[in-house]
Design a protein around this motif. Structure first.
Motif, PDB file in Angstrom:
ATOM      1  N   GLY A   2       0.815  -1.206   0.000  1.00 16.04           N
ATOM      2  CA  GLY A   2       0.000   0.000   0.000  1.00 16.04           C
ATOM      3  C   GLY A   2       0.849   1.256   0.000  1.00 16.04           C
ATOM      4  N   GLN A   3       1.902   1.255   0.787  1.00 18.49           N
ATOM      5  CA  GLN A   3       2.805   2.415   0.822  1.00 18.49           C
ATOM      6  C   GLN A   3       3.485   2.604  -0.530  1.00 18.49           C
ATOM      7  N   SER A   4       3.967   1.531  -1.114  1.00 22.21           N
ATOM      8  CA  SER A   4       4.644   1.608  -2.402  1.00 22.21           C
ATOM      9  C   SER A   4       3.728   2.173  -3.486  1.00 22.21           C
ATOM     10  N   LYS A   5       2.468   1.741  -3.482  1.00 21.52           N
ATOM     11  CA  LYS A   5       1.524   2.214  -4.496  1.00 21.52           C
ATOM     12  C   LYS A   5       1.151   3.679  -4.268  1.00 21.52           C
ATOM     13  N   ALA A   6       1.021   4.075  -3.018  1.00 18.97           N
ATOM     14  CA  ALA A   6       0.676   5.471  -2.724  1.00 18.97           C
ATOM     15  C   ALA A   6       1.778   6.431  -3.149  1.00 18.97           C
ATOM     16  N   LEU A   7       3.031   5.983  -3.085  1.00 23.45           N
ATOM     17  CA  LEU A   7       4.161   6.852  -3.393  1.00 23.45           C
ATOM     18  C   LEU A   7       4.663   6.693  -4.831  1.00 23.45           C
ATOM     19  N   MET A   8       4.048   5.827  -5.593  1.00 18.14           N
ATOM     20  CA  MET A   8       4.481   5.578  -6.964  1.00 18.14           C
ATOM     21  C   MET A   8       4.260   6.809  -7.842  1.00 18.14           C
ATOM     22  N   SER A   9       5.098   6.989  -8.846  1.00 15.68           N
ATOM     23  CA  SER A   9       4.981   8.125  -9.756  1.00 15.68           C
ATOM     24  C   SER A   9       3.675   8.054 -10.545  1.00 15.68           C
ATOM     25  N   THR A  10       3.240   9.213 -11.016  1.00 15.42           N
ATOM     26  CA  THR A  10       2.012   9.278 -11.818  1.00 15.42           C
ATOM     27  C   THR A  10       2.132   8.429 -13.071  1.00 15.42           C
ATOM     28  N   PRO A  40      -5.130   2.214   1.724  1.00 17.32           N
ATOM     29  CA  PRO A  40      -5.541   2.802   3.008  1.00 17.32           C
ATOM     30  C   PRO A  40      -4.847   2.192   4.220  1.00 17.32           C
ATOM     31  N   LEU A  41      -4.362   0.949   4.080  1.00 13.04           N
ATOM     32  CA  LEU A  41      -3.680   0.317   5.213  1.00 13.04           C
ATOM     33  C   LEU A  41      -2.383   1.045   5.545  1.00 13.04           C
ATOM     34  N   ALA A  42      -1.701   1.535   4.512  1.00  9.88           N
ATOM     35  CA  ALA A  42      -0.472   2.300   4.757  1.00  9.88           C
ATOM     36  C   ALA A  42      -0.792   3.608   5.466  1.00  9.88           C
ATOM     37  N   TRP A  43      -1.950   4.187   5.154  1.00  9.72           N
ATOM     38  CA  TRP A  43      -2.384   5.415   5.838  1.00  9.72           C
ATOM     39  C   TRP A  43      -2.750   5.105   7.294  1.00  9.72           C
ATOM     40  N   LEU A  44      -3.484   4.004   7.511  1.00  4.81           N
ATOM     41  CA  LEU A  44      -3.832   3.601   8.878  1.00  4.81           C
ATOM     42  C   LEU A  44      -2.575   3.321   9.701  1.00  4.81           C
ATOM     43  N   ASP A  45      -1.551   2.784   9.045  1.00  8.34           N
ATOM     44  CA  ASP A  45      -0.308   2.431   9.727  1.00  8.34           C
ATOM     45  C   ASP A  45       0.625   3.622   9.888  1.00  8.34           C
ATOM     46  N   LYS A  46       0.168   4.798   9.405  1.00  8.41           N
ATOM     47  CA  LYS A  46       0.941   6.041   9.514  1.00  8.41           C
ATOM     48  C   LYS A  46       2.313   5.927   8.847  1.00  8.41           C
ATOM     49  N   PRO A  81       5.299   6.879   6.391  1.00  7.57           N
ATOM     50  CA  PRO A  81       5.776   8.197   5.931  1.00  7.57           C
ATOM     51  C   PRO A  81       5.322   8.507   4.502  1.00  7.57           C
ATOM     52  N   GLY A  82       4.775   9.698   4.332  1.00  7.27           N
ATOM     53  CA  GLY A  82       4.371  10.153   3.010  1.00  7.27           C
ATOM     54  C   GLY A  82       2.994   9.720   2.561  1.00  7.27           C
ATOM     55  N   VAL A  83       2.365   8.836   3.319  1.00 13.46           N
ATOM     56  CA  VAL A  83       1.045   8.327   2.916  1.00 13.46           C
ATOM     57  C   VAL A  83      -0.034   9.125   3.650  1.00 13.46           C
ATOM     58  N   THR A  84      -0.553  10.121   2.964  1.00 11.56           N
ATOM     59  CA  THR A  84      -1.602  10.981   3.513  1.00 11.56           C
ATOM     60  C   THR A  84      -2.946  10.617   2.887  1.00 11.56           C
ATOM     61  N   LEU A 119      -6.266   9.211  -2.076  1.00  9.69           N
ATOM     62  CA  LEU A 119      -7.251   9.610  -3.083  1.00  9.69           C
ATOM     63  C   LEU A 119      -6.603   9.790  -4.458  1.00  9.69           C
ATOM     64  N   ARG A 120      -5.388  10.337  -4.470  1.00  9.01           N
ATOM     65  CA  ARG A 120      -4.662  10.494  -5.736  1.00  9.01           C
ATOM     66  C   ARG A 120      -4.450   9.143  -6.397  1.00  9.01           C
ATOM     67  N   ASN A 121      -4.012   8.163  -5.622  1.00  9.11           N
ATOM     68  CA  ASN A 121      -3.780   6.826  -6.164  1.00  9.11           C
ATOM     69  C   ASN A 121      -5.072   6.232  -6.712  1.00  9.11           C
ATOM     70  N   TRP A 122      -6.144   6.321  -5.942  1.00 16.80           N
ATOM     71  CA  TRP A 122      -7.420   5.776  -6.401  1.00 16.80           C
ATOM     72  C   TRP A 122      -7.863   6.428  -7.711  1.00 16.80           C
TER      73      TRP A 122
END
Length: 270
Positions: A17-25, A86-92, A94-97, A102-105
């Protein structure tokens, strides 16, 4: 087949989840585009098999080949990122806001839709000899699917909308279980088996998958299905997306996260 324990694959889910949230556009869009295109082709394959054999179960048994291919290739479906990011966001992490989630989705939705629409156009050409002939038997069957799963729900009003939403929930309960299945083993056969089973269940049961529908309904319109773009959006895609979000996050992601990663203290026996 090198089974991975629940606590360990729960960690993998959060890491993914963290990797996908931080992946480039660029990479997010490319990977989601290819996922939508491959899953759409698998749907066309499954419908073709079902029509030609007269046995829907055969189509359902074979449909997971597309899902397995796209996940082994590292591509992303909206139904999967609904569960993992969302699990990366729940786990707090870094960088996953919330904005990053929402951007990833949003990017994955657009990529999946573009990929599925590309396959829809290509398959419509195949089914009609370049739009020069009436649709083949398979093409006609796809048009009927689009009508039944839009206008068919609308005929039942709010009860139809509820049914559509619940089918979306049940769908991503199974599909996201398949996504997690890819993390349950370190061997290729183990990953495929774990993914195959829940995907077969969702497809045969006729549950509503937002990305599969991104193919079925546009191609249905191209092939003369008796419904409109508005019918598709209101009486299928949007409620299905919401149902998929609830099903994947609540019945798979959060459950695994809370019971295998953030476990409660053990009881003390006196």
């Amino acid at each position: 087949m090198s089974y991975v324990a629940p606590k360990d694959f729960a960690i993998r889910m959060v890491d993914a989840g963290q990797s996908k949230a931080l992946m480039s556009t660029r990479d997010t869009f490319i990977r989601s585009y290819m996922a939508g295109a491959i899953l759409a082709l698998a749907a066309a394959f499954a419908v073709t098999v079902s029509v030609q054999t007269g046995q829907p179960l055969v189509g359902a048994v074979l449909f997971p080949v597309g899902f397995c291919m796209l996940y082994l290739l590292g591509y992303d479906l909206l139904t999967g990122v609904f569960t993992l990011v969302p699990l990366a966001w729940l786990d707090k992490r870094p960088g996953v806001t919330g904005a990053a989630v929402l951007r990833n989705w949003g990017l994955v939705f657009l990529g999946n839709f573009a990929g599925a629409l590309t396959t829809a156009l290509l398959m419509a050409i195949v089914f009609t000899y370049g739009f020069s002939s009436p649709p083949s038997d398979v093409g006609q069957a796809i048009g009927v699917i689009g009508e039944g799963r839009t206008v068919g729900y609308a005929e039942h009003g709010l009860a139809g909308m509820l049914t559509l939403f619940v089918r979306g929930v049940l769908c991503n309960w199974m599909v996201s279980t398949g996504v997690v299945g890819a993390m349950m083993s370190d061997s290729l056969p183990g990953k495929v088996i774990a993914m195959w089973m829940p995907i077969m269940v969702f497809f045969y049961m006729g549950f509503e998958h937002s990305v599969v529908n991104m193919f079925l309904f546009p191609i249905g319109l191209m092939l003369g299905g008796n419904f409109t773009i508005g019918d598709y959006l209101l009486w299928n895609e949007l409620p299905t997306v919401l149902g998929n979000l609830v099903g994947g996050l609540m019945f798979v992601g959060v459950v695994i996260y809370r019971t295998h990663l953030k476990t409660s203290p053990e009881r003390v026996l006196r």
